[in-house]
Design a protein around this motif. Structure first.
Motif, short mmCIF file in Angstrom:
data_model
loop_
_atom_site.label_atom_id
_atom_site.label_comp_id
_atom_site.label_asym_id
_atom_site.label_seq_id
_atom_site.Cartn_x
_atom_site.Cartn_y
_atom_site.Cartn_z
N ALA A 81 0.82 -1.21 0.00
CA ALA A 81 0.00 0.00 0.00
C ALA A 81 0.85 1.26 0.00
O ALA A 81 0.39 2.33 -0.38
N GLY A 106 -6.01 4.02 -11.18
CA GLY A 106 -7.25 4.30 -10.47
C GLY A 106 -7.57 5.76 -10.31
O GLY A 106 -8.05 6.18 -9.28
N SER A 128 -1.69 3.70 -1.92
CA SER A 128 -3.14 3.54 -1.97
C SER A 128 -3.58 2.52 -0.93
O SER A 128 -2.88 1.57 -0.66
N LEU A 130 -6.75 1.36 -1.42
CA LEU A 130 -7.77 0.64 -2.17
C LEU A 130 -7.22 -0.70 -2.62
O LEU A 130 -6.04 -0.81 -2.98
N ALA A 131 -8.05 -1.71 -2.63
CA ALA A 131 -7.58 -3.06 -2.96
C ALA A 131 -7.17 -3.20 -4.42
O ALA A 131 -6.22 -3.89 -4.74
N GLN A 132 -7.86 -2.55 -5.33
CA GLN A 132 -7.62 -2.76 -6.76
C GLN A 132 -7.64 -1.42 -7.48
O GLN A 132 -8.49 -0.58 -7.22
N ARG A 133 -6.72 -1.22 -8.42
CA ARG A 133 -6.65 0.01 -9.18
C ARG A 133 -6.52 -0.32 -10.66
O ARG A 133 -5.75 -1.19 -11.03
N THR A 151 -3.27 -4.72 -8.01
CA THR A 151 -3.86 -4.79 -6.68
C THR A 151 -2.82 -4.43 -5.62
O THR A 151 -1.62 -4.68 -5.80
N TYR A 152 -3.30 -3.81 -4.57
CA TYR A 152 -2.45 -3.48 -3.44
C TYR A 152 -2.68 -4.53 -2.35
O TYR A 152 -3.76 -5.13 -2.27
N LYS A 154 -3.73 -6.26 0.94
CA LYS A 154 -4.89 -6.05 1.80
C LYS A 154 -4.44 -5.51 3.15
O LYS A 154 -3.40 -5.91 3.68
N GLN A 155 -5.22 -4.61 3.71
CA GLN A 155 -4.93 -4.10 5.04
C GLN A 155 -5.19 -5.24 6.05
O GLN A 155 -6.23 -5.89 5.99
#
Length: 183
Positions: A81, A106, A128, A130-133, A151-152, A154-155
């Motif tokens: 992220a 994104g 980011s 956000l999960a997907q860009r 994709t980033y 996941k938190q």
């Protein structure tokens, strides 16, 4: 007296590399390199006689297009992220010289973008949560775009402190983990 006719053609304001008269109903234009989804065509006929020149511009509402840019692969499809990864986006029709206006993930511009070749551009991604860009490659004048997906991570929360609080609230809760992005 004798008249001399010369012809020319242009695609979206750029002259053809060469133009050749074929018959009273057709000319051939050697197209210059470029990127554009739609370019208006203009033909010009110039008549010279006795030192005087008269020109006619013909615009018939016709257009020409180059192949659109396409993304085939990303050097990485997932990352942290915090961003800051240098991604290579490969594909085709990115231009034969640097025509990259910007690359976007994104809706957020890459921190840095660079044209590498007709088949590759780079993007240093932004942070980011956000999960997907979507990845968008925008060429000269922002006209050709194509998307891919990145994709980033996941938190992931790993702990909470404190785990209890008075009913009046006003306490501070700290959630620790990774993938929350950068401040």
């Amino acid at each position: 007296g004798p008249e001399d006719f010369s012809i020319g053609a242009r695609l979206k304001g750029s002259a053809c590399e060469s133009t050749q008269w074929i018959s009273p109903s057709s000319i051939v234009c050697k197209v210059s390199r470029g990127v554009s989804l739609s370019a208006p065509i203009t033909a010009t006929i110039i008549a010279s006689s006795g030192g005087n020149e008269e020109g006619i511009n013909l615009q018939a509402g016709l257009s020409f297009s180059f192949d659109a840019a396409t993304i085939t692969t990303l050097s990485a499809v997932n990352g942290p992220a915090s961003g800051k990864q240098l991604l290579t986006i490969t594909g085709s029709n990115f231009g034969t010289f640097d025509m990259t206006g910007r690359n976007v993930m994104g809706g957020t511009a890459c921190e840095a973008s660079a044209w590498v070749a007709n088949t590759a551009v780079t993007c240093k991604n932004s942070p980011s949560i956000l999960a997907q860009r979507a990845i968008v490659v925008s060429l000269a004048f922002g006209i050709d775009t194509q998307t891919g997906v990145f994709t980033y991570d996941k938190q992931t929360p790993t702990s909470v402190f404190p785990t209890n609080s008075a009913t009046l609230g006003r306490g501070t809760l700290t959630v620790s983990g990774y993938g929350f992005g950068t401040a």
